[in-house]
Design an enzyme around this catalytic site. Structure first.
Site, short mmCIF file in Angstrom:
data_model
loop_
_atom_site.label_atom_id
_atom_site.label_comp_id
_atom_site.label_asym_id
_atom_site.label_seq_id
_atom_site.Cartn_x
_atom_site.Cartn_y
_atom_site.Cartn_z
N GLY A 35 0.86 -1.18 0.00
CA GLY A 35 0.00 0.00 0.00
C GLY A 35 0.89 1.23 0.00
O GLY A 35 2.10 1.15 -0.29
N SER A 64 -5.64 -2.05 0.93
CA SER A 64 -6.64 -1.04 1.26
C SER A 64 -6.39 0.31 0.58
O SER A 64 -7.34 1.05 0.32
CB SER A 64 -6.69 -0.83 2.78
OG SER A 64 -7.11 -2.02 3.40
N TRP A 67 -8.48 1.25 -2.29
CA TRP A 67 -9.91 1.46 -2.06
C TRP A 67 -10.21 2.79 -1.40
O TRP A 67 -11.38 3.14 -1.22
CB TRP A 67 -10.46 0.31 -1.20
CG TRP A 67 -10.42 -0.98 -1.95
CD1 TRP A 67 -9.41 -1.90 -1.94
CD2 TRP A 67 -11.39 -1.47 -2.87
NE1 TRP A 67 -9.70 -2.94 -2.78
CE2 TRP A 67 -10.93 -2.71 -3.36
CE3 TRP A 67 -12.63 -1.00 -3.31
CZ2 TRP A 67 -11.64 -3.46 -4.28
CZ3 TRP A 67 -13.34 -1.76 -4.22
CH2 TRP A 67 -12.85 -2.97 -4.69
N GLY A 70 -12.02 9.04 -0.13
CA GLY A 70 -12.06 10.46 0.24
C GLY A 70 -10.81 11.21 -0.12
O GLY A 70 -10.83 12.16 -0.91
N GLU A 136 -14.02 16.80 5.36
CA GLU A 136 -14.66 15.56 5.83
C GLU A 136 -14.89 15.70 7.33
O GLU A 136 -14.48 16.70 7.94
CB GLU A 136 -13.77 14.34 5.54
CG GLU A 136 -13.70 14.01 4.05
CD GLU A 136 -12.85 12.79 3.73
OE1 GLU A 136 -12.18 12.25 4.64
OE2 GLU A 136 -12.83 12.39 2.56
N HIS A 260 -17.11 2.86 9.91
CA HIS A 260 -17.44 3.99 9.04
C HIS A 260 -18.96 4.16 9.03
O HIS A 260 -19.69 3.18 8.85
CB HIS A 260 -16.93 3.75 7.62
CG HIS A 260 -16.89 4.98 6.78
ND1 HIS A 260 -18.03 5.61 6.33
CD2 HIS A 260 -15.84 5.72 6.31
CE1 HIS A 260 -17.68 6.67 5.62
NE2 HIS A 260 -16.37 6.77 5.60
N ARG A 309 -16.19 10.95 13.01
CA ARG A 309 -16.78 9.70 12.51
C ARG A 309 -17.44 8.85 13.60
O ARG A 309 -18.49 8.27 13.39
CB ARG A 309 -15.63 8.92 11.87
CG ARG A 309 -16.04 7.88 10.95
CD ARG A 309 -14.86 7.41 10.16
NE ARG A 309 -14.61 8.26 9.02
CZ ARG A 309 -13.61 8.07 8.16
NH1 ARG A 309 -12.78 7.07 8.33
NH2 ARG A 309 -13.45 8.87 7.15
N HIS A 370 -14.17 -0.31 9.35
CA HIS A 370 -13.45 0.44 8.31
C HIS A 370 -11.95 0.54 8.58
O HIS A 370 -11.16 0.50 7.65
CB HIS A 370 -14.05 1.84 8.25
CG HIS A 370 -13.45 2.73 7.20
ND1 HIS A 370 -13.46 2.41 5.86
CD2 HIS A 370 -12.83 3.94 7.29
CE1 HIS A 370 -12.88 3.38 5.16
NE2 HIS A 370 -12.47 4.31 6.00
N ARG A 405 -9.49 7.60 14.52
CA ARG A 405 -8.72 8.29 13.46
C ARG A 405 -9.54 9.39 12.80
O ARG A 405 -10.69 9.19 12.43
CB ARG A 405 -8.30 7.27 12.40
CG ARG A 405 -7.60 7.88 11.22
CD ARG A 405 -7.19 6.80 10.25
NE ARG A 405 -8.32 6.10 9.69
CZ ARG A 405 -8.96 6.48 8.58
NH1 ARG A 405 -8.58 7.57 7.94
NH2 ARG A 405 -9.97 5.78 8.13
N LEU A 411 -3.84 7.77 4.88
CA LEU A 411 -2.87 7.78 3.77
C LEU A 411 -1.69 8.66 4.16
O LEU A 411 -0.53 8.35 3.86
CB LEU A 411 -3.54 8.30 2.49
CG LEU A 411 -4.59 7.39 1.83
CD1 LEU A 411 -5.26 8.10 0.66
CD2 LEU A 411 -3.99 6.08 1.37
C1 SIN Z 1 -13.94 8.19 3.23
O1 SIN Z 1 -13.75 8.53 2.07
O2 SIN Z 1 -14.96 8.45 3.88
C2 SIN Z 1 -12.88 7.41 3.92
C3 SIN Z 1 -11.76 8.28 4.22
C4 SIN Z 1 -10.99 7.72 5.35
O3 SIN Z 1 -11.25 6.61 5.80
O4 SIN Z 1 -10.13 8.43 5.86
#
Ligand code: SIN
Length: 569
Positions: A35, A64, A67, A70, A136, A260, A309, A370, A405, A411
């Site tokens: 990754g 991951s 995938w 965001g 976000e 999530h 979240r 998630h 998190r 990332l």
């Molecule tokens: C998302 O796009 O909601 C996931 C982003 C993340 O897990 O940081």
């Protein structure tokens, strides 16, 4: 810590049963995983280290990272600052982040993202060429860079793999795909000196072999497949985390599993990897509504649908309970068809494939696993408590995420800490540290029959899912103990190794969830609905006792100097 009341001690073997190594490979550094963390680390190491071996479980792009929808969070906008990013990260982390680690993340993050761009990653830009930033949950600024609308991880993965292809023929780097790490090898003194790896290959490198190295970097991702439904791809069976635990590495914060809030709900029987509906959809204005069409987040939190979240996931679960349903809806219709298709092409296409058109109808959603906020505990250089072992990305616990998190920090964490690990290793190897040593130990244990995997996932989902209690955690511990009692002479192979890894991690995770009698971040206890700072401003750390294999749990106060349970070399 005392054992969880009434629960039997968890005893883990040092090794999984596997055939004796039939081949050997040797490198300065073995990087496990491909990754953002593994690829970044391998590419940087290769510039300065004679020989890097990168192994990955299936294909380079199967983890991951690909995938991630965001994006990647970094204070790139002129009106933003690392300090504000730090503040938002600490709030989301519920008092358990290690501030020094967060400081590293937010101050070094912007430069690392710019380097990623110079390596070829193409982020979305406006007409002036400036990177388009969005918001976000939990962020007070627009600071999420995205690519291909909602295909950020896929673009980052593409760009890094393209870089790797450029150097693939270089004798300084070897890449082995379809290579599952079985266990870590350690010397008589306890240094990590390689791994046993199972390769589905051809020629000499086929079956189980020993990959020997002066240092090992684990970048194997998370453990999403421990639950019945998750946004994580099938490869996420916690192999690196479990191998580290068996070898004596300290794992921390395992109870903080992130669910999530908006994962597409495909019906009660849906299992395995489920389609994510990015938080960025709410960032652009979509709203959560219940089965009666009522929007409910504004009454829950000042940031409404963009609350952190864990807050949103909990509010959804509460609303589902009140309305007696197993999902709510995400209403994105107000964003308009043209905008939705341009900004979220992957999500719109996937929803339509599954029979829902987000342009004309609300999307059914429910929380699903998630992200693992905990993992192999590291210091700020990515070192673990075992000499020679580093960890990076979701497999690690750097202290950045605490109890929950912040969106799109993962990332960035992989990128920033991979860079730090490479720098640390280059300096140490050049200085003659971490000599190649022989592996000393052997042994094996019985394995979980692959047929038990569904039952294990169901137990974990029921007992230590998004809502927990003392009763549910005791019950899952008892069930896991019983399952451990069924370990048999199952045929060694990927399915039985993966299942046994999930069992070992499940036992550690459930123990921590049972012991932590409070609610904080991703850990929600119905019987202890409030946070308890007096008793629980602390990390729970698991270490396997090398003498009897018993899993010992240590309670470590949050400390900005981030001490290791044992001294880090
Ligand atoms: C998302 O796009 O909601 C996931 C982003 C993340 O897990 O940081």
């Amino acid at each position: 810590m005392p054992d969880p009341a009434g629960a039997a001690a968890v005893v883990l073997p040092r090794f999984l049963s596997s055939p004796p190594p039939g081949w050997t490979a040797q490198a300065d550094v073995l990087v496990v995983g491909s990754g953002i963390a593994g690829l970044t680390c391998a590419l940087r190491l290769r510039e300065h280290v004679d020989r890097v071996l990168l192994v990955t479980k299936t294909e380079l792009s199967a983890g991951s990272t690909t995938w991630a929808q965001g994006g990647i969070a970094a204070a790139l906008a002129p009106e933003d600052s690392p300090q504000e990013h730090l503040d938002d990260t600490l709030v989301a982390g519920g008092g358990l982040c290690d501030e020094s680690a967060v400081e590293v993340l937010v101050t070094e993050g912007p430069a690392r993202v710019r380097e990623l761009i110079s390596l070829g990653a193409r982020f979305d830009t406006d007409e002036s060429g400036a990177i388009t930033l969005t918001r976000e949950g939990g962020h007070h600024r627009d600071r999420i860079a995205h690519a291909g609308g909602d295909a950020t991880g896929a673009e980052i993965s593409r760009a890094l793999i393209a870089q790797l292809e450029v150097v693939r023929a270089d004798p300084g780097i070897e890449i082995i795909e379809n290579a599952l790490v079985v266990d870590l090898l350690t010397s008589a003194e306890g240094s990590v000196c390689g791994a046993t790896v199972h390769v589905i290959g051809e020629g000499e490198i086929d079956g189980v072999g020993a990959a020997r190295a002066r240092a090992v970097v684990l970048a194997t991702g998370g453990l999403g497949q421990i639950y019945s439904s998750t946004t994580n791809p099938p490869v996420t069976t916690g192999d690196g985390m479990a191998a580290a635990l068996r070898a004596g590495a300290a794992l921390a914060d395992l109870e903080f599993v992130q669910f999530h809030p908006t994962v597409m709900h495909l019906g009660p029987g849906a299992s395995g990897q489920q389609p994510l509906v990015s938080e960025a959809v709410r960032g652009e204005g979509a709203v959560l509504v219940d089965s009666t069409g009522e929007a409910f987040m504004a009454d829950v939190h000042p940031m409404a649908d963009l609350a952190p979240r864990d807050v949103v996931a909990r509010a959804i679960l509460a609303r589902m309970e009140v309305t007696g349903t197993d999902h709510v809806f995400l209403d994105a219709r107000a964003l308009g068809g043209e905008f939705l298709q341009r900004r979220f092409p992957t999500i719109v296409a996937r929803c339509r494939e599954l029979g829902i058109d987000p342009v004309t109808e609300p999307i059914p959603v429910a929380p699903a696993q998630h992200y693992a906020s905990g993992g192999v505990r590291t210091d700020l250089r990515g070192r673990t408590n075992l000499p020679g072992l580093y960890a990076c990305g979701e497999v690690s616990c750097t202290g950045v995420h605490g109890a929950n998190r912040l969106a799109s920090n993962s990332l960035l964490e992989g990128l920033v800490f991979a860079h730090r690990i490479a720098e640390d290793l280059v300096a140490r190897l050049a200085g003659g540290e971490l000599p190649l040593v022989d592996a000393s130990d052997e042994g094996s244990t019985s394995l979980l029959d692959a047929g038990h995997r569904d039952a294990l996932q169901a137990m974990m989902t029921k007992g230590v899912g998004p809502l927990r209690s003392g009763e549910s955690t005791s019950s899952v511990l008892a069930s896991l103990h019983e399952l451990a009692g069924t370990l048999s002479d199952a045929e060694p192979g990927p399915r039985s190794w993966e299942g046994t890894n999930l069992l070992h991690l499940g036992q550690a995770l459930a123990t921590a969830a049972h012991l932590r009698e409070e609610t904080r971040g991703g850990h929600v206890r119905r019987d202890h609905p409030d946070s308890d700072d007096e008793d629980w401003s602390a990390h729970l750390v698991h270490v396997r006792d090398p003498d009897d294999g018993e899993l010992v749990v240590i309670k470590l106060d949050v400390d900005p100097t981030r001490p290791m349970p044992r001294s880090s070399s």
